[in-house]
Scaffold this motif. Structure first.
Motif, mmCIF file in Angstrom:
data_model
loop_
_atom_site.group_PDB
_atom_site.id
_atom_site.type_symbol
_atom_site.label_atom_id
_atom_site.label_comp_id
_atom_site.label_asym_id
_atom_site.label_seq_id
_atom_site.Cartn_x
_atom_site.Cartn_y
_atom_site.Cartn_z
ATOM 1 N N VAL A 105 0.883 -1.473 0.341
ATOM 2 C CA VAL A 105 -0.500 -0.159 -0.161
ATOM 3 C C VAL A 105 0.732 0.931 0.326
ATOM 4 O O VAL A 105 0.268 2.556 -0.648
ATOM 5 C CB VAL A 105 -1.185 0.080 0.978
ATOM 6 C CG1 VAL A 105 -1.881 1.401 1.683
ATOM 7 C CG2 VAL A 105 -1.956 -1.137 1.301
ATOM 8 N N LEU A 106 1.854 1.071 0.821
ATOM 9 C CA LEU A 106 2.579 2.767 1.405
ATOM 10 C C LEU A 106 3.169 3.035 0.026
ATOM 11 O O LEU A 106 3.701 4.436 -0.439
ATOM 12 C CB LEU A 106 3.425 2.800 1.508
ATOM 13 C CG LEU A 106 3.221 2.989 3.292
ATOM 14 C CD1 LEU A 106 4.201 2.898 5.017
ATOM 15 C CD2 LEU A 106 2.322 4.743 3.915
ATOM 16 N N PRO A 107 3.929 1.976 -1.341
ATOM 17 C CA PRO A 107 4.688 2.678 -2.168
ATOM 18 C C PRO A 107 3.960 3.427 -3.028
ATOM 19 O O PRO A 107 4.449 4.279 -3.388
ATOM 20 C CB PRO A 107 4.963 0.949 -2.386
ATOM 21 C CG PRO A 107 5.752 0.017 -0.968
ATOM 22 C CD PRO A 107 4.130 0.379 -0.590
ATOM 23 N N GLN A 108 2.939 2.858 -3.719
ATOM 24 C CA GLN A 108 2.055 3.661 -4.022
ATOM 25 C C GLN A 108 1.965 4.984 -3.490
ATOM 26 O O GLN A 108 1.413 6.052 -4.311
ATOM 27 C CB GLN A 108 0.842 2.958 -4.579
ATOM 28 C CG GLN A 108 0.826 1.391 -5.244
ATOM 29 C CD GLN A 108 0.889 0.131 -4.108
ATOM 30 O OE1 GLN A 108 2.339 0.228 -3.680
ATOM 31 N NE2 GLN A 108 -0.574 0.349 -4.117
ATOM 32 N N VAL A 284 -6.013 1.037 -0.345
ATOM 33 C CA VAL A 284 -7.254 0.358 0.475
ATOM 34 C C VAL A 284 -7.974 -0.299 -0.322
ATOM 35 O O VAL A 284 -8.188 -1.361 -0.469
ATOM 36 C CB VAL A 284 -7.203 0.479 2.004
ATOM 37 C CG1 VAL A 284 -8.088 -1.005 2.435
ATOM 38 C CG2 VAL A 284 -5.314 0.269 2.486
ATOM 39 N N ALA A 285 -8.793 0.405 -0.023
ATOM 40 C CA ALA A 285 -10.094 0.891 -0.941
ATOM 41 C C ALA A 285 -10.689 0.301 -2.349
ATOM 42 O O ALA A 285 -10.516 -0.704 -3.020
ATOM 43 C CB ALA A 285 -11.482 1.822 -1.490
ATOM 44 N N ARG A 286 -9.104 0.927 -3.226
ATOM 45 C CA ARG A 286 -9.284 0.231 -4.985
ATOM 46 C C ARG A 286 -7.817 -0.648 -4.005
ATOM 47 O O ARG A 286 -8.763 -1.989 -5.588
ATOM 48 C CB ARG A 286 -7.528 1.581 -5.048
ATOM 49 C CG ARG A 286 -7.384 1.220 -6.286
ATOM 50 C CD ARG A 286 -6.697 2.391 -7.579
ATOM 51 N NE ARG A 286 -5.439 2.209 -6.697
ATOM 52 C CZ ARG A 286 -4.173 1.029 -7.426
ATOM 53 N NH1 ARG A 286 -5.333 0.200 -8.211
ATOM 54 N NH2 ARG A 286 -3.759 1.290 -6.768
ATOM 55 N N LEU A 287 -7.705 -1.220 -4.290
ATOM 56 C CA LEU A 287 -6.975 -2.681 -4.231
ATOM 57 C C LEU A 287 -8.572 -3.892 -4.086
ATOM 58 O O LEU A 287 -7.853 -4.822 -3.933
ATOM 59 C CB LEU A 287 -5.311 -3.036 -3.147
ATOM 60 C CG LEU A 287 -4.419 -1.467 -4.086
ATOM 61 C CD1 LEU A 287 -3.181 -1.958 -3.078
ATOM 62 C CD2 LEU A 287 -3.706 -2.871 -4.641
ATOM 63 N N GLU A 288 -8.809 -3.573 -2.592
ATOM 64 C CA GLU A 288 -9.570 -4.206 -2.259
ATOM 65 C C GLU A 288 -10.542 -4.915 -2.842
ATOM 66 O O GLU A 288 -10.995 -6.336 -3.254
ATOM 67 C CB GLU A 288 -9.955 -4.399 -0.723
ATOM 68 C CG GLU A 288 -8.954 -4.392 0.792
ATOM 69 C CD GLU A 288 -10.153 -4.265 1.688
ATOM 70 O OE1 GLU A 288 -9.455 -4.570 2.743
ATOM 71 O OE2 GLU A 288 -11.482 -3.831 1.958
ATOM 72 N N ALA A 289 -11.157 -3.626 -4.108
ATOM 73 C CA ALA A 289 -12.021 -3.760 -4.817
ATOM 74 C C ALA A 289 -11.206 -5.017 -6.298
ATOM 75 O O ALA A 289 -11.674 -4.697 -7.055
ATOM 76 C CB ALA A 289 -12.411 -2.768 -5.482
#
Length: 301
Positions: A105-108, A284-289
Protein backbone atom coordinates in the motif's frame (compact mmCIF):
# COMPACT_ATOMS: atom_id res chain seq x y z
CA UNK A 1 21.73 26.50 25.04
CA UNK A 2 24.90 24.82 23.82
CA UNK A 3 26.01 24.68 20.20
CA UNK A 4 23.03 23.19 18.36
CA UNK A 5 25.15 20.73 16.39
CA UNK A 6 26.40 19.21 19.64
CA UNK A 7 22.85 19.04 20.98
CA UNK A 8 21.77 17.30 17.77
CA UNK A 9 24.48 14.69 18.36
CA UNK A 10 23.38 14.30 21.98
CA UNK A 11 19.73 13.78 20.99
CA UNK A 12 20.60 11.16 18.38
CA UNK A 13 22.71 9.14 20.83
CA UNK A 14 20.06 9.47 23.54
CA UNK A 15 17.37 8.14 21.22
CA UNK A 16 19.47 5.33 19.76
CA UNK A 17 20.95 4.47 23.20
CA UNK A 18 24.28 3.73 21.52
CA UNK A 19 26.97 5.37 19.40
CA UNK A 20 26.70 2.76 16.65
CA UNK A 21 22.93 3.22 16.48
CA UNK A 22 23.19 6.99 16.11
CA UNK A 23 26.12 6.98 13.66
CA UNK A 24 24.25 6.22 10.36
CA UNK A 25 21.67 9.01 10.73
CA UNK A 26 24.35 11.54 11.68
CA UNK A 27 26.79 10.27 9.03
CA UNK A 28 29.56 10.16 11.60
CA UNK A 29 31.62 7.28 12.90
CA UNK A 30 31.17 6.11 16.54
CA UNK A 31 34.63 7.35 17.56
CA UNK A 32 33.74 10.88 16.45
CA UNK A 33 30.44 10.72 18.30
CA UNK A 34 32.23 9.56 21.45
CA UNK A 35 34.55 12.59 21.29
CA UNK A 36 31.62 14.94 20.69
CA UNK A 37 29.69 13.57 23.67
CA UNK A 38 32.79 13.75 25.89
CA UNK A 39 33.36 17.37 24.80
CA UNK A 40 29.75 18.30 25.62
CA UNK A 41 29.96 16.63 29.02
CA UNK A 42 33.21 18.49 29.77
CA UNK A 43 31.62 21.84 28.93
CA UNK A 44 28.56 21.10 31.07
CA UNK A 45 30.64 19.66 33.89
CA UNK A 46 28.36 16.64 34.24
CA UNK A 47 27.96 13.13 32.88
CA UNK A 48 25.02 12.84 30.47
CA UNK A 49 25.25 9.09 29.90
CA UNK A 50 25.98 5.95 31.88
CA UNK A 51 28.19 4.03 29.45
CA UNK A 52 28.30 0.23 29.45
CA UNK A 53 28.78 -2.63 26.95
CA UNK A 54 24.97 -2.65 26.65
CA UNK A 55 24.88 0.95 25.42
CA UNK A 56 24.41 4.55 26.55
CA UNK A 57 21.73 5.20 29.20
CA UNK A 58 20.83 8.76 30.18
CA UNK A 59 21.77 10.05 33.61
CA UNK A 60 19.38 12.31 35.52
CA UNK A 61 21.18 15.35 34.07
CA UNK A 62 20.97 13.78 30.62
CA UNK A 63 17.22 13.26 30.97
CA UNK A 64 16.74 16.94 31.86
CA UNK A 65 18.85 18.04 28.90
CA UNK A 66 16.94 15.71 26.56
CA UNK A 67 13.61 17.29 27.55
CA UNK A 68 14.90 20.83 26.91
CA UNK A 69 16.65 19.81 23.68
CA UNK A 70 13.57 18.08 22.29
CA UNK A 71 11.51 21.24 22.84
CA UNK A 72 14.18 23.32 21.12
CA UNK A 73 14.25 20.85 18.23
CA UNK A 74 10.48 21.16 17.78
CA UNK A 75 10.70 24.96 17.88
CA UNK A 76 13.43 25.01 15.23
CA UNK A 77 11.33 22.75 13.02
CA UNK A 78 8.42 25.20 13.27
CA UNK A 79 10.68 28.09 12.27
CA UNK A 80 11.96 26.11 9.29
CA UNK A 81 8.40 25.56 8.13
CA UNK A 82 7.58 29.29 7.92
CA UNK A 83 6.23 30.03 4.46
CA UNK A 84 6.19 26.35 3.43
CA UNK A 85 2.38 26.31 3.21
CA UNK A 86 2.60 28.14 -0.11
CA UNK A 87 5.24 25.77 -1.44
CA UNK A 88 5.43 22.03 -1.84
CA UNK A 89 6.63 20.00 1.12
CA UNK A 90 10.37 19.48 1.37
CA UNK A 91 12.85 17.59 3.52
CA UNK A 92 12.90 14.02 4.75
CA UNK A 93 9.98 12.16 6.34
CA UNK A 94 10.28 8.57 7.53
CA UNK A 95 7.23 6.34 7.97
CA UNK A 96 7.35 3.11 9.94
CA UNK A 97 4.90 0.39 8.99
CA UNK A 98 4.23 -3.36 9.26
CA UNK A 99 5.45 -5.10 6.12
CA UNK A 100 2.00 -5.80 4.67
CA UNK A 101 1.20 -2.11 4.48
CA UNK A 102 4.82 -1.25 3.63
CA UNK A 103 4.91 -3.63 0.67
CA UNK A 104 1.45 -3.43 -0.85
CA UNK A 105 0.00 0.00 0.00
CA UNK A 106 2.56 2.60 1.07
CA UNK A 107 4.82 2.56 -2.04
CA UNK A 108 2.05 3.74 -4.38
CA UNK A 109 0.79 6.34 -1.89
CA UNK A 110 4.25 7.72 -1.18
CA UNK A 111 5.10 7.85 -4.90
CA UNK A 112 1.97 9.92 -5.59
CA UNK A 113 2.68 12.35 -2.74
CA UNK A 114 6.33 12.74 -3.72
CA UNK A 115 5.38 13.41 -7.35
CA UNK A 116 3.35 16.41 -6.13
CA UNK A 117 6.15 17.50 -3.80
CA UNK A 118 9.46 16.96 -5.65
CA UNK A 119 11.50 18.38 -2.77
CA UNK A 120 10.23 15.72 -0.40
CA UNK A 121 12.30 12.66 0.50
CA UNK A 122 10.11 9.80 1.77
CA UNK A 123 11.48 6.75 3.55
CA UNK A 124 9.49 3.61 4.41
CA UNK A 125 10.77 1.68 7.40
CA UNK A 126 9.33 -1.86 7.20
CA UNK A 127 9.88 -3.77 10.42
CA UNK A 128 8.46 -7.01 11.88
CA UNK A 129 7.84 -5.15 15.14
CA UNK A 130 6.31 -1.95 16.48
CA UNK A 131 8.30 1.13 15.46
CA UNK A 132 9.69 3.06 18.44
CA UNK A 133 8.62 6.67 17.94
CA UNK A 134 10.04 7.83 21.28
CA UNK A 135 13.52 7.04 19.95
CA UNK A 136 12.68 8.84 16.70
CA UNK A 137 13.08 5.72 14.59
CA UNK A 138 10.46 7.37 12.37
CA UNK A 139 8.48 10.60 12.13
CA UNK A 140 5.22 8.69 12.17
CA UNK A 141 4.07 5.09 12.05
CA UNK A 142 1.28 2.91 10.75
CA UNK A 143 0.19 0.33 13.34
CA UNK A 144 -2.43 -2.43 13.49
CA UNK A 145 -3.35 -1.74 17.13
CA UNK A 146 -4.26 1.58 18.66
CA UNK A 147 -1.51 2.49 21.16
CA UNK A 148 -2.76 2.70 24.73
CA UNK A 149 0.22 4.46 26.30
CA UNK A 150 2.68 7.22 25.51
CA UNK A 151 2.39 10.87 24.47
CA UNK A 152 1.09 10.23 20.99
CA UNK A 153 -1.41 11.49 18.45
CA UNK A 154 -3.47 8.63 17.00
CA UNK A 155 -5.80 8.70 14.01
CA UNK A 156 -7.67 5.78 12.52
CA UNK A 157 -6.68 5.30 8.89
CA UNK A 158 -9.11 2.66 7.65
CA UNK A 159 -10.43 -0.84 8.19
CA UNK A 160 -9.07 -3.60 5.99
CA UNK A 161 -10.22 -7.15 5.39
CA UNK A 162 -8.55 -10.56 5.35
CA UNK A 163 -9.74 -13.94 4.03
CA UNK A 164 -8.44 -17.41 3.42
CA UNK A 165 -6.70 -17.71 0.05
CA UNK A 166 -4.99 -20.40 -2.00
CA UNK A 167 -3.88 -21.13 -5.56
CA UNK A 168 -6.72 -21.07 -8.07
CA UNK A 169 -5.79 -24.54 -9.33
CA UNK A 170 -5.95 -26.14 -5.86
CA UNK A 171 -9.05 -28.02 -4.66
CA UNK A 172 -11.31 -25.84 -2.53
CA UNK A 173 -11.83 -27.16 1.02
CA UNK A 174 -15.43 -27.91 1.91
CA UNK A 175 -15.27 -26.18 5.29
CA UNK A 176 -12.96 -24.80 7.95
CA UNK A 177 -12.95 -28.26 9.54
CA UNK A 178 -11.26 -29.63 6.42
CA UNK A 179 -8.26 -27.28 6.74
CA UNK A 180 -6.42 -29.80 8.89
CA UNK A 181 -5.61 -31.80 5.77
CA UNK A 182 -4.00 -28.79 4.07
CA UNK A 183 -0.60 -27.14 4.60
CA UNK A 184 -1.38 -23.90 6.40
CA UNK A 185 0.65 -20.74 5.85
CA UNK A 186 0.90 -18.08 8.56
CA UNK A 187 2.99 -16.25 11.13
CA UNK A 188 5.67 -17.82 13.30
CA UNK A 189 3.65 -17.99 16.54
CA UNK A 190 6.34 -16.72 18.93
CA UNK A 191 7.25 -13.82 16.61
CA UNK A 192 3.78 -12.26 16.38
CA UNK A 193 4.50 -8.72 17.62
CA UNK A 194 0.90 -7.48 17.79
CA UNK A 195 -2.17 -9.31 19.04
CA UNK A 196 -4.13 -8.17 15.97
CA UNK A 197 -1.83 -10.32 13.80
CA UNK A 198 -2.73 -13.52 15.64
CA UNK A 199 -5.10 -15.19 13.18
CA UNK A 200 -4.57 -18.79 14.29
CA UNK A 201 -7.16 -18.51 17.03
CA UNK A 202 -9.83 -17.79 14.42
CA UNK A 203 -8.89 -21.08 12.75
CA UNK A 204 -8.60 -23.09 15.94
CA UNK A 205 -4.92 -23.78 15.15
CA UNK A 206 -1.82 -23.37 17.33
CA UNK A 207 0.91 -23.67 14.68
CA UNK A 208 1.36 -23.83 10.90
CA UNK A 209 3.77 -25.95 8.83
CA UNK A 210 4.71 -23.03 6.54
CA UNK A 211 5.45 -19.91 8.53
CA UNK A 212 7.22 -16.55 8.30
CA UNK A 213 7.33 -13.33 10.31
CA UNK A 214 6.78 -11.50 7.00
CA UNK A 215 3.43 -11.07 5.24
CA UNK A 216 5.25 -10.79 1.91
CA UNK A 217 7.02 -14.12 2.42
CA UNK A 218 3.72 -15.73 3.41
CA UNK A 219 2.19 -14.52 0.15
CA UNK A 220 5.09 -16.00 -1.82
CA UNK A 221 4.63 -19.31 0.00
CA UNK A 222 0.97 -19.36 -0.95
CA UNK A 223 1.85 -18.81 -4.60
CA UNK A 224 3.50 -22.25 -4.47
CA UNK A 225 1.36 -24.26 -2.05
CA UNK A 226 -0.89 -24.24 0.97
CA UNK A 227 -3.72 -22.09 2.25
CA UNK A 228 -3.61 -19.13 4.59
CA UNK A 229 -5.13 -15.84 5.67
CA UNK A 230 -4.27 -12.99 3.28
CA UNK A 231 -4.97 -9.26 3.21
CA UNK A 232 -7.53 -8.53 0.50
CA UNK A 233 -5.40 -5.57 -0.56
CA UNK A 234 -2.47 -7.91 -1.31
CA UNK A 235 -4.40 -10.27 -3.59
CA UNK A 236 -4.16 -8.09 -6.74
CA UNK A 237 -0.38 -8.61 -6.54
CA UNK A 238 -0.81 -12.41 -6.69
CA UNK A 239 -3.39 -13.11 -9.43
CA UNK A 240 -2.79 -16.87 -9.15
CA UNK A 241 -4.44 -16.81 -5.71
CA UNK A 242 -8.13 -16.69 -4.92
CA UNK A 243 -10.20 -16.25 -1.77
CA UNK A 244 -12.04 -19.30 -0.41
CA UNK A 245 -14.59 -19.99 2.33
CA UNK A 246 -15.42 -16.29 2.54
CA UNK A 247 -18.80 -17.10 4.06
CA UNK A 248 -17.14 -19.00 6.89
CA UNK A 249 -14.16 -16.78 7.73
CA UNK A 250 -13.83 -13.05 7.22
CA UNK A 251 -11.60 -10.88 9.40
CA UNK A 252 -11.51 -7.11 9.78
CA UNK A 253 -8.57 -5.20 11.19
CA UNK A 254 -7.61 -1.51 11.16
CA UNK A 255 -4.60 0.65 10.41
CA UNK A 256 -3.77 3.56 12.73
CA UNK A 257 -1.54 6.56 12.05
CA UNK A 258 0.57 7.32 15.12
CA UNK A 259 2.63 10.48 15.59
CA UNK A 260 4.68 12.22 18.27
CA UNK A 261 2.52 14.49 20.43
CA UNK A 262 5.31 17.08 20.18
CA UNK A 263 4.64 17.35 16.42
CA UNK A 264 1.06 18.52 16.92
CA UNK A 265 1.92 22.09 15.86
CA UNK A 266 4.06 21.10 12.89
CA UNK A 267 2.23 22.41 9.84
CA UNK A 268 4.56 20.45 7.56
CA UNK A 269 3.88 17.10 9.23
CA UNK A 270 0.18 17.88 9.61
CA UNK A 271 -0.07 18.53 5.88
CA UNK A 272 1.81 15.37 5.07
CA UNK A 273 -0.31 13.30 7.47
CA UNK A 274 -3.49 14.55 5.77
CA UNK A 275 -2.13 13.52 2.37
CA UNK A 276 -1.03 10.15 3.73
CA UNK A 277 -4.40 9.41 5.34
CA UNK A 278 -6.32 10.27 2.17
CA UNK A 279 -3.95 8.25 0.00
CA UNK A 280 -3.99 5.17 2.25
CA UNK A 281 -7.78 5.14 2.48
CA UNK A 282 -8.18 5.44 -1.28
CA UNK A 283 -5.50 2.84 -2.04
CA UNK A 284 -6.81 0.19 0.38
CA UNK A 285 -10.31 0.63 -1.08
CA UNK A 286 -8.98 0.39 -4.64
CA UNK A 287 -6.91 -2.72 -4.00
CA UNK A 288 -9.65 -4.45 -2.03
CA UNK A 289 -11.86 -3.95 -5.07
CA UNK A 290 -9.22 -5.85 -7.07
CA UNK A 291 -8.09 -2.87 -9.15
CA UNK A 292 -4.32 -3.10 -9.48
CA UNK A 293 -3.77 -1.36 -12.81
CA UNK A 294 -5.70 1.86 -12.20
CA UNK A 295 -3.79 4.96 -11.21
CA UNK A 296 -3.88 5.82 -7.52
CA UNK A 297 -6.34 8.52 -6.49
CA UNK A 298 -4.32 11.71 -6.05
CA UNK A 299 -5.77 14.00 -3.42
CA UNK A 300 -4.16 16.30 -0.90
CA UNK A 301 -6.79 15.33 1.67
Amino acid sequence: MENWDDIRVFLAVARAESLSGAAPALKMDPATLSRRIARLEDRLGAALFLKSPQGYALTERGLRLQAHAARAEAALALVAETGEAERGLTGQIRIGAPDGCANFVLPQVCAAIQARNPGLELQILALPRVVNLSKREADMAITVSRPETGRLMVQKVTDYRLHLAQRRDAPVPESLAALGARAMVGYIPDMIFDRELDYLGDLGATAVPLASNSVSVQLQMLRHAGIGIVHDFALPFAPELTRVLTDQLSLTRAFWLVRHAADRRSERLNRFAAMLLAGLRAEVARLEAGRLTEGITRRDG
